[in-house]
Design a protein around this motif. Sequence first.
Motif, PDB file in Angstrom:
ATOM      1  N   ALA A   1       0.914  43.223  -3.400  1.00  0.00           N
ATOM      2  CA  ALA A   1       0.697  44.617  -2.995  1.00  0.00           C
ATOM      3  C   ALA A   1       2.006  45.396  -2.972  1.00  0.00           C
ATOM      4  N   VAL A   2       3.056  44.798  -2.411  1.00  0.00           N
ATOM      5  CA  VAL A   2       4.340  45.496  -2.329  1.00  0.00           C
ATOM      6  C   VAL A   2       4.986  45.623  -3.709  1.00  0.00           C
ATOM      7  N   LEU A   3       4.915  44.567  -4.521  1.00  0.00           N
ATOM      8  CA  LEU A   3       5.530  44.621  -5.844  1.00  0.00           C
ATOM      9  C   LEU A   3       4.869  45.668  -6.738  1.00  0.00           C
ATOM     10  N   VAL A   4       3.560  45.862  -6.573  1.00  0.00           N
ATOM     11  CA  VAL A   4       2.883  46.917  -7.339  1.00  0.00           C
ATOM     12  C   VAL A   4       3.452  48.282  -6.957  1.00  0.00           C
ATOM     13  N   VAL A   5       3.690  48.499  -5.661  1.00  0.00           N
ATOM     14  CA  VAL A   5       4.276  49.764  -5.202  1.00  0.00           C
ATOM     15  C   VAL A   5       5.711  49.915  -5.715  1.00  0.00           C
ATOM     16  N   LEU A   6       6.462  48.816  -5.728  1.00  0.00           N
ATOM     17  CA  LEU A   6       7.853  48.883  -6.194  1.00  0.00           C
ATOM     18  C   LEU A   6       7.953  49.336  -7.648  1.00  0.00           C
ATOM     19  N   GLU A   7       6.888  49.107  -8.421  1.00  0.00           N
ATOM     20  CA  GLU A   7       6.893  49.548  -9.817  1.00  0.00           C
ATOM     21  C   GLU A   7       7.028  51.061  -9.939  1.00  0.00           C
ATOM     22  N   SER A   8       6.652  51.798  -8.880  1.00  0.00           N
ATOM     23  CA  SER A   8       6.707  53.260  -8.944  1.00  0.00           C
ATOM     24  C   SER A   8       8.052  53.821  -8.471  1.00  0.00           C
ATOM     25  N   LEU A   9       8.961  52.957  -8.031  1.00  0.00           N
ATOM     26  CA  LEU A   9      10.304  53.399  -7.659  1.00  0.00           C
ATOM     27  C   LEU A   9      11.194  53.509  -8.895  1.00  0.00           C
ATOM     28  N   SER A  10      12.255  54.293  -8.774  1.00  0.00           N
ATOM     29  CA  SER A  10      13.253  54.301  -9.836  1.00  0.00           C
ATOM     30  C   SER A  10      13.992  52.966  -9.789  1.00  0.00           C
ATOM     31  N   PRO A  11      14.647  52.563 -10.884  1.00  0.00           N
ATOM     32  CA  PRO A  11      15.391  51.294 -10.863  1.00  0.00           C
ATOM     33  C   PRO A  11      16.403  51.201  -9.719  1.00  0.00           C
ATOM     34  N   LEU A  12      17.156  52.278  -9.466  1.00  0.00           N
ATOM     35  CA  LEU A  12      18.145  52.240  -8.387  1.00  0.00           C
ATOM     36  C   LEU A  12      17.475  52.139  -7.019  1.00  0.00           C
ATOM     37  N   GLU A  13      16.392  52.889  -6.815  1.00  0.00           N
ATOM     38  CA  GLU A  13      15.668  52.803  -5.543  1.00  0.00           C
ATOM     39  C   GLU A  13      15.136  51.393  -5.323  1.00  0.00           C
ATOM     40  N   ARG A  14      14.650  50.790  -6.380  1.00  0.00           N
ATOM     41  CA  ARG A  14      14.104  49.436  -6.260  1.00  0.00           C
ATOM     42  C   ARG A  14      15.206  48.447  -5.900  1.00  0.00           C
ATOM     43  N   ALA A  15      16.361  48.575  -6.533  1.00  0.00           N
ATOM     44  CA  ALA A  15      17.470  47.676  -6.234  1.00  0.00           C
ATOM     45  C   ALA A  15      17.900  47.802  -4.775  1.00  0.00           C
ATOM     46  N   VAL A  16      18.019  49.030  -4.297  1.00  0.00           N
ATOM     47  CA  VAL A  16      18.418  49.245  -2.911  1.00  0.00           C
ATOM     48  C   VAL A  16      17.367  48.687  -1.963  1.00  0.00           C
ATOM     49  N   PHE A  17      16.106  48.933  -2.251  1.00  0.00           N
ATOM     50  CA  PHE A  17      15.033  48.443  -1.374  1.00  0.00           C
ATOM     51  C   PHE A  17      15.052  46.917  -1.302  1.00  0.00           C
ATOM     52  N   VAL A  18      15.175  46.265  -2.450  1.00  0.00           N
ATOM     53  CA  VAL A  18      15.168  44.801  -2.479  1.00  0.00           C
ATOM     54  C   VAL A  18      16.344  44.237  -1.689  1.00  0.00           C
ATOM     55  N   LEU A  19      17.540  44.761  -1.954  1.00  0.00           N
ATOM     56  CA  LEU A  19      18.727  44.220  -1.293  1.00  0.00           C
ATOM     57  C   LEU A  19      18.726  44.510   0.205  1.00  0.00           C
ATOM     58  N   ARG A  20      18.257  45.693   0.592  1.00  0.00           N
ATOM     59  CA  ARG A  20      18.291  46.078   2.001  1.00  0.00           C
ATOM     60  C   ARG A  20      17.110  45.513   2.785  1.00  0.00           C
ATOM     61  N   GLU A  21      15.897  45.742   2.302  1.00  0.00           N
ATOM     62  CA  GLU A  21      14.707  45.392   3.073  1.00  0.00           C
ATOM     63  C   GLU A  21      14.366  43.909   2.985  1.00  0.00           C
ATOM     64  N   ALA A  22      14.545  43.297   1.824  1.00  0.00           N
ATOM     65  CA  ALA A  22      14.182  41.885   1.677  1.00  0.00           C
ATOM     66  C   ALA A  22      15.304  40.956   2.108  1.00  0.00           C
ATOM     67  N   PHE A  23      16.544  41.323   1.790  1.00  0.00           N
ATOM     68  CA  PHE A  23      17.652  40.402   2.029  1.00  0.00           C
ATOM     69  C   PHE A  23      18.651  40.883   3.075  1.00  0.00           C
ATOM     70  N   GLY A  24      18.452  42.095   3.600  1.00  0.00           N
ATOM     71  CA  GLY A  24      19.258  42.564   4.716  1.00  0.00           C
ATOM     72  C   GLY A  24      20.715  42.832   4.418  1.00  0.00           C
ATOM     73  N   TYR A  25      21.044  43.184   3.182  1.00  0.00           N
ATOM     74  CA  TYR A  25      22.446  43.437   2.847  1.00  0.00           C
ATOM     75  C   TYR A  25      22.919  44.757   3.478  1.00  0.00           C
ATOM     76  N   PRO A  26      24.156  44.802   3.934  1.00  0.00           N
ATOM     77  CA  PRO A  26      24.693  46.047   4.503  1.00  0.00           C
ATOM     78  C   PRO A  26      24.793  47.133   3.432  1.00  0.00           C
ATOM     79  N   TYR A  27      24.704  48.387   3.887  1.00  0.00           N
ATOM     80  CA  TYR A  27      24.779  49.499   2.939  1.00  0.00           C
ATOM     81  C   TYR A  27      26.110  49.483   2.180  1.00  0.00           C
ATOM     82  N   ALA A  28      27.181  49.138   2.858  1.00  0.00           N
ATOM     83  CA  ALA A  28      28.492  49.144   2.203  1.00  0.00           C
ATOM     84  C   ALA A  28      28.533  48.147   1.050  1.00  0.00           C
ATOM     85  N   GLU A  29      27.924  46.980   1.252  1.00  0.00           N
ATOM     86  CA  GLU A  29      27.913  45.962   0.199  1.00  0.00           C
ATOM     87  C   GLU A  29      27.017  46.382  -0.966  1.00  0.00           C
TER      88      GLU A  29
END
Length: 294
Positions: A112-140
């Motif tokens: 369900a979430v991956l289907v929604v991620l398809e509608s994000l821009s590539p950069l938005e998707r990268a930020v969402f994955v790194l931040r929401e799934a893996f908890g990376y700091p914004y600076a990193e």
Amino acid sequence: MATDTVTEVFEEHRPVLMGVAYRMLGRVADAEDVVQEAWLRWSGADRSDVREPRAYLVRVTTRLALDRLRQTRARNEAYVGPWLPEPYVTDFGDTVADTAERAVLADSVSLAVLVVLESLSPLERAVFVLREAFGYPYAEIAVTLDRSEPAVRQLAGRARRHVEERRPRYEVDPVERRDLTERFLAAATEGDLDGLMSLLAPDVRLIGDSGGLAQAPVRVIESADKVGRFLGGVMRKGVSDVTFRFLEVNGGPAFLVLSGDKPDSVFQLDIADGRIQCVYIVRNPEKLLSLAVD
């Protein structure tokens, strides 16, 4: 760094790299290609100034996945029928001890979430994955994407709002989900259409993905009556020399339908209020290659 150590370091981080690449791309084969390319970059790089191998490898993998995502967008836009991610076998097991962390990882890799991620821009998707799934700091993340931290925060906020607005709200209790999956399969294999109908929510949806390479609905089917009639037709037609195998894909229980030893389809259910809210069926043979039985 000795060759053995170079390999050991990479293999230690491979699960994370695969997790990032798959969430970015939604296809196992594409994610594996990206991780292999990351290995080639790692093994051939000057690593003398690499202090944090994990951060370095995630950065390389994310950038490679971004390039691949931009290349494959046209392919997905021309896809025949509904698109679903390629089923990805997940078994966090002892690798993720924290229950809350395991829940986040499972949710971020759900169909369900991956289907929604398809509608994000590539950069938005990268930020969402790194931040929401893996908890990376914004600076990193900013360093990884070669963007300013304020720009990354803006991308993160936009992506989070988009996902929250569009993602369906389903329960993720694994015991109940497994129980309903088993009852669904039992009713289907026994030809018990009434039993099957009793499991469906009134507004249930069925999404079938074949890419035009196998028989599957070319549109999303909605309502218990229509979904029940479709499943009834599938039950009557059947699959030759059929067997079933339970497995965990995309963070939840599913079952693989085998015709002989060949994968025919994967079924997964989303549950809420004790009823099936969505039935996912992946029949595209290209998306079942990684599930082939040895």
